[in-house]
Every structure is written in C-alpha cells, then in structure tokens.
Design a protein around this motif. Structure first.
Motif, PDB file in Angstrom:
ATOM      1  N   MET A   1       0.832  -1.203   0.000  1.00 29.63           N
ATOM      2  CA  MET A   1       0.000   0.000   0.000  1.00 29.63           C
ATOM      3  C   MET A   1       0.872   1.262   0.000  1.00 29.63           C
ATOM      4  O   MET A   1       2.054   1.210   0.296  1.00 29.63           O
TER       5      MET A   1
ATOM      6  N   PHE B   1      -6.924   3.048   5.352  1.00 34.99           N
ATOM      7  CA  PHE B   1      -7.406   1.715   5.731  1.00 34.99           C
ATOM      8  C   PHE B   1      -7.520   1.585   7.254  1.00 34.99           C
ATOM      9  O   PHE B   1      -8.543   1.146   7.783  1.00 34.99           O
TER      10      PHE B   1
ATOM     11  N   LEU C   1     -10.896   1.113   9.529  1.00 31.63           N
ATOM     12  CA  LEU C   1     -11.094   0.031  10.499  1.00 31.63           C
ATOM     13  C   LEU C   1     -11.476   0.591  11.861  1.00 31.63           C
ATOM     14  O   LEU C   1     -12.136  -0.067  12.662  1.00 31.63           O
TER      15      LEU C   1
ATOM     16  N   VAL D   1     -11.931  -4.895   5.396  1.00 33.32           N
ATOM     17  CA  VAL D   1     -10.865  -5.889   5.197  1.00 33.32           C
ATOM     18  C   VAL D   1     -10.925  -6.422   3.761  1.00 33.32           C
ATOM     19  O   VAL D   1      -9.898  -6.542   3.079  1.00 33.32           O
TER      20      VAL D   1
ATOM     21  N   LYS E   1     -12.067  -4.958   1.077  1.00 36.93           N
ATOM     22  CA  LYS E   1     -11.581  -3.955   0.133  1.00 36.93           C
ATOM     23  C   LYS E   1     -10.051  -3.933   0.071  1.00 36.93           C
ATOM     24  O   LYS E   1      -9.456  -3.878  -0.998  1.00 36.93           O
ATOM     25  N   ARG E   2      -9.424  -3.984   1.256  1.00 40.93           N
ATOM     26  CA  ARG E   2      -7.967  -3.937   1.266  1.00 40.93           C
ATOM     27  C   ARG E   2      -7.360  -5.161   0.574  1.00 40.93           C
ATOM     28  O   ARG E   2      -6.406  -5.059  -0.189  1.00 40.93           O
TER      29      ARG E   2
ATOM     30  N   GLN F   1      -7.692  -4.953  -3.128  1.00 42.78           N
ATOM     31  CA  GLN F   1      -6.627  -4.069  -3.632  1.00 42.78           C
ATOM     32  C   GLN F   1      -5.310  -4.816  -3.720  1.00 42.78           C
ATOM     33  O   GLN F   1      -4.574  -4.698  -4.697  1.00 42.78           O
TER      34      GLN F   1
END
Lengths: 316, 252
Positions: free
Chosen positions: A89, A97, A101, B7, B9-10, B13
């Motif tokens: 990332m 992110f 969360l 989670v 979505k990440r 990616q």
C-alpha cells in the motif's frame, strides 16, 4: 486509564511475565524499561489484546480487554515492535485503511489522515508505496497509524528504534506532547529517553516489576546517588581521608587520588543525607581547616547505573 | 458487516493492484480453455454441453490454483507481523477471516467470469441447457472456494507461502482424488465379504462423501442436491472456523 492486575504469561515452560500489576493514569507517560527478553513486549501485547494472558486482567478505560475487546481496543493506538506495515500500500492508503477500520469515514477520515501525516512528517512520501520507503519513514507511518483516531491510550513498543538522532528527538517531543492529554506507555532501552520523556518509569526484569517510580526517584536508588566528589589541597591525602571519614553523615570514603598535599575521592552519605547535608559538612570542614576545596560535586545518581545494579541483582 | 467490507476492500486491492490476480486469471483461462478444446474434445464431441468438456477439469485446476490464490492470506500476515496490527484493531478475528476469504473468492469469480466466450460458443454451435451451465458454474465456484478455504486454514499455521502452497496442494489433491471415478470404480469392484465388505462400503461412502470431485461433479451434471449444498457450506465454514481457532491458539 489502564489497570494491569496480576498479569502473567506462560510460554511453554517459560514464565515470560510473572504477576505484574500497575496502573497508569490519564496524562501520564510511562516508560517501560528492561533488558532484552524481560517481558516488555509480551506485556504490551497483552495490554493491547493481541495475546491473551495466562492469568490476570487488563482493563483499558474501564473495559476488560478479554471480555469487551472491541470497546477496549477502540481506545488504544498501538505501535508494535518493528513497525509492521502492508508493503503493497501507499502511506496514504494504509492510513485510510486503518482509519476506516477504526470507524472513521468520509470527510473526517480525510482530515484525520492528513493530520496524522502532518504530525509524523510524512507529507513528502504520502503517495509513495511503503516498500520503497526507508526504515525511518516506515516507522513513522506505523506511528501515524497509531494516532490516526486520536486515541485516549497509546502503547508504543520501541517507538524510536531505528531512527536517526533528529527523528528520535522529534518522536520524543511528539510523545511528550501527546502525553499531556493521553495515557502513554512506551518501551525503550535508551535510558536518557526515559529521563527526557517519562513522568514515570517501570523496570521489568525476568517478567517481574523490579522498580517503579519517577525518573528522579529511580536515579536516587543508584548506589552513587548523593555521593560527594571532592578535591582538596593543603594537607596530606591520608590525613584528609581520615578526617572525611569522621564526618557525621559520611558512611565511607573512596580514594581516587591521594598525594602529599592532595586528596581526590568520593564520600558516600548515610541514607538520610542524600540531599546535600554531607556536601555542607565537607565545605565546613575544609573552610575550618583553611584547606583549598577545588571540587565539590554531589552525584545525583544515574539511571543506567541504577538499571545495571537492579537488573544484575535480580539475576544473582 | 462494515469491518468485513473494509478488510475485503484492502485484500481486493492487494490482489488487483499487484500482478497476482491477473497472473492467476491468465493461467486459469489458458489452462481451462486448452483442456476444454484439446482433452475435452469440445468441438469433436458434437455435444452442446459443458460438463464433460469444460467443468470436469476444474477440480484439477483448482487443486493447484486455489492454494495459489489463498496462500498469502495469513502466511503473509504472519511473516510481515501485520497480523499484530490487524488483530489489535477494534474488529473480530472472524470478520478479518471472512473479509480475506471473500476477497480471494472474488479473484476466482473474476476468472470464471472471463470464461464467458465458451458459453457464447456453445450457444452458437448448439442449443445447450442453460440451467445446467449455471449449475456447472456454481459447482466450479464452490469447488474453488472450498480449496481457498482449506488454503486459508493452512496459511494460518505458517509464515511461509511456499510451505502453505505445497501442503494445501497435497490436501486438495487428496480431496479431489478420492472422488475420482477411477478410484470409486476400484472401490466398488473389490471382492469382499463380511467385515471387509462393511469396510469397503464405509470407505466408498467416505471417499464419495468427502470428495470435492464427487460433489462438484453432481453440480456439473446439473444435479442440485441438498447434501451437496450442506457439504460445501459445512466444509467452508469448518475451514474458516478452524482458521480462527489456529490464529487464536498460536498467540496463546
């Protein structure tokens, strides 16, 4: 804010953390000290709910980390040891992110991420992929992650590890600033850091708390704390030595150099007189005998000395 | 639900912003199409269906490709230490597991979706049973998801993706093999009496009941049975639940 009660952790036959209890109030910056493998990281991992304790409880902001993990974890910002990151990332997407969360979305997320980037000096690399960054930037990105939701409690495992001296200083200033309104626990091996940043320090060795107090209190536990270093001219060294030993608040005298008309040494005070009474007596003695007092210095004690004495003591 | 989405979505990616998903989709398409046209004799067979020509090979493909998608799910977290970040966030372990699992399944769905030309072809050449093609895709998806779920479980044990890949492939191979027609045929034809006969029947039941091949095969053939649905639901839930147990016990 944080209550740790009789916390123990057993890994196989090894008791990594042995019946630790302490509490940390709001506005306190607690330094966690100890030799490698003393149980610092294990304790922090139990406080953050990453590993369950074998015995004992941890409550964060009134929530038991075992019984109400979600509520307790929501109050904590955590920087794990070695600052792990999702390397695929970018700095910005990683922070978005973690903010998401934490339940921060929309415009609030944007401003929270920008603020964390600004506080941790990451503007220049915000759009860069994490696996292209140097260790200092990676470390600060992970630190940014821990403050992105403006938590009440910060748990930082070696926050200055791997940073250059300027960055270390910046992170220390940051911790001190955050410590004014939050509860901070951080671990380190750097003793000067404890003096610079902490309002309180706990020393852990072999899973046990071996000392707990303000940095000044801990320094005074060093065996040299309160000792007076003197350099006196005008009389034979042995003569000065025997006179010094007779002073009412002196316990013992250590000779460093002794000559025909010179004495250099260290006078150790009685427990009751670490406040400077002894230095006064030495001055009186020298003035009364018309001796030349060339040096008179009270040792305020050193953390590293105390640390070594305490941790070696436990071992033997 | 929201946490699962974050989670998910990440992870999506991580699959689609790196070559990972594309490599997987590309290899799957090449292999499934060449198997279909060469070994499946799709054109020579003159049969407007996809079960024996196309879907029948999928369990063998997913035996390797399922672990290839799923191997990074937890082993990467273990190796990089990011599991410590993820599990100290205010989310539950099961939310993280499901989010990751669904992201890996999305790669699988994309790969299956990219096989659409074969549906067009079979419709152009003949008049296939649409319901059967649908159930074939469903079967393929379920077999693939099951192998991903199993890989997810294996990946929780280790920090090495290679170990995870090898172990998962072996396990998936076993689960596909025990339901292969040849093995079942062999079990059916062993001459046995008394206790041996009981054992033979039990082995047959177990092999047929636990095989990804048998259950997938029914769906490929257009047969939608309750026990098939129960098998896949139970298998996937068990693997994901066991993943959470492994993750928890590794930290204790």
């Amino acid at each position: 804010m944080i209550e740790v009660i009789r916390l123990s952790k057993q890994f196989g036959p090894k008791l990594a953390v042995d019946n630790i209890s302490f509490s940390v109030a709001k506005g306190e910056v607690l330094g966690f000290l100890g030799p490698n493998g003393a149980g610092k990281s294990t304790t922090m991992r139990m406080i953050t709910g990453f590993i369950p304790p074998t015995r004992g409880t941890v409550t964060v902001g009134g929530h038991d980390i075992q019984k109400a993990p979600i509520q307790a974890k929501a109050k904590i910002g955590y920087l794990p040891e070695n600052a792990p990151l999702y390397s695929d990332m970018t700095v910005e997407s990683f922070l978005r992110f973690t903010a998401e969360l934490r339940g921060i979305t929309g415009a609030a997320q944007k401003s929270a991420v920008n603020k964390a980037i600004e506080i941790c000096f990451l503007e220049k690399v915000a759009r860069q992929s994490l696996d292209t960054l140097s260790k200092g930037f990676r470390h600060r990105t992970c630190l940014a992650q821990s403050i992105v939701h403006d938590p009440e409690v910060l748990i930082l495992d070696e926050p200055t590890d791997g940073l250059d001296p300027n960055q270390k200083q910046e992170v220390r200033n940051l911790i001190r600033r955050l410590g004014a309104t939050k509860t901070v626990i951080f671990s380190t091996h750097i003793l000067e850091e404890v003096e610079a940043v902490c309002s309180r320090a706990i020393i852990i060795d072999q899973g046990k708390v071996v000392a707990d107090g303000t940095p000044d209190e801990l320094k005074r536990r060093a065996s040299r704390a309160g000792a007076v270093k003197v350099r006196i001219r005008g009389l034979a060294g042995s003569g000065i030595l025997s006179e010094l030993e007779k002073l009412p608040h002196a316990v013992s005298v250590e000779t460093i150099e002794s000559g025909d008309s010179l004495f250099v040494g260290r006078v150790f005070p009685k427990k009751s007189a670490i406040d400077g009474t002894l230095a006064g007596e030495i001055y009186q003695f020298a003035a009364g005998r018309q001796l030349q007092l060339q040096e008179l210095a009270v040792d305020e004690g050193r953390l590293d000395e105390m640390f070594r004495e305490i941790t070696v003591q436990v071992r033997s | 639900m929201k946490n699962i989405w974050v989670v998910f979505k990440r992870e999506v990616q991580a699959y689609f912003l790196t070559p990972l998903a594309y490599v997987f989709i590309f290899i799957f398409l090449i292999l499934s199409m060449s198997l279909c046209f060469v070994f499946g004799r799709f054109l020579e067979g003159e049969d407007a269906s996809l079960d024996y020509t196309f879907f029948q090979f999928h369990p063998w493909l997913f035996m390797v490709l399922g672990p290839a998608i799923g191997m990074r799910l937890w082993s990467e977290e273990n190796r990089e230490g990011t599991i410590e970040l993820l599990l100290t966030m205010p989310i539950s372990t099961w939310q993280a597991i499901i989010g990751k699992f669904l992201a890996a399944c999305l790669v699988l769905v994309s790969a299956l979706a990219m096989t659409f030309p074969v549906i067009l072809t079979v419709n152009y050449l003949g008049d296939p049973d649409g319901g059967k093609i649908f159930s074939g895709y469903l079967g393929s998806l379920l077999v693939g998801s099951a192998s991903i779920a199993l890989t997810c479980l294996v990946s929780a044990f280790t920090r090495s993706q290679v170990i995870c890949l090898v172990v998962s492939v072996v396990l998936c191979f076993f689960l596909v093999l025990i339901g292969s027609p040849q093995l079942l045929e062999f079990l059916r034809n062993i001459p046995a009496t008394g206790l041996l006969e009981t054992l033979r029947l039990a082995a047959l039941e177990i092999a047929d009941g636990f095989s990804l091949m048998s259950h997938g095969g029914r769906l490929f053939g257009g047969v939608l049975r309750l026990d098939t649905a129960v098998f896949f639901a139970a298998f996937i839930s068990f693997c994901l639940y066991a993943t959470s147990v492994v993750i928890r016990s590794k930290r204790a």
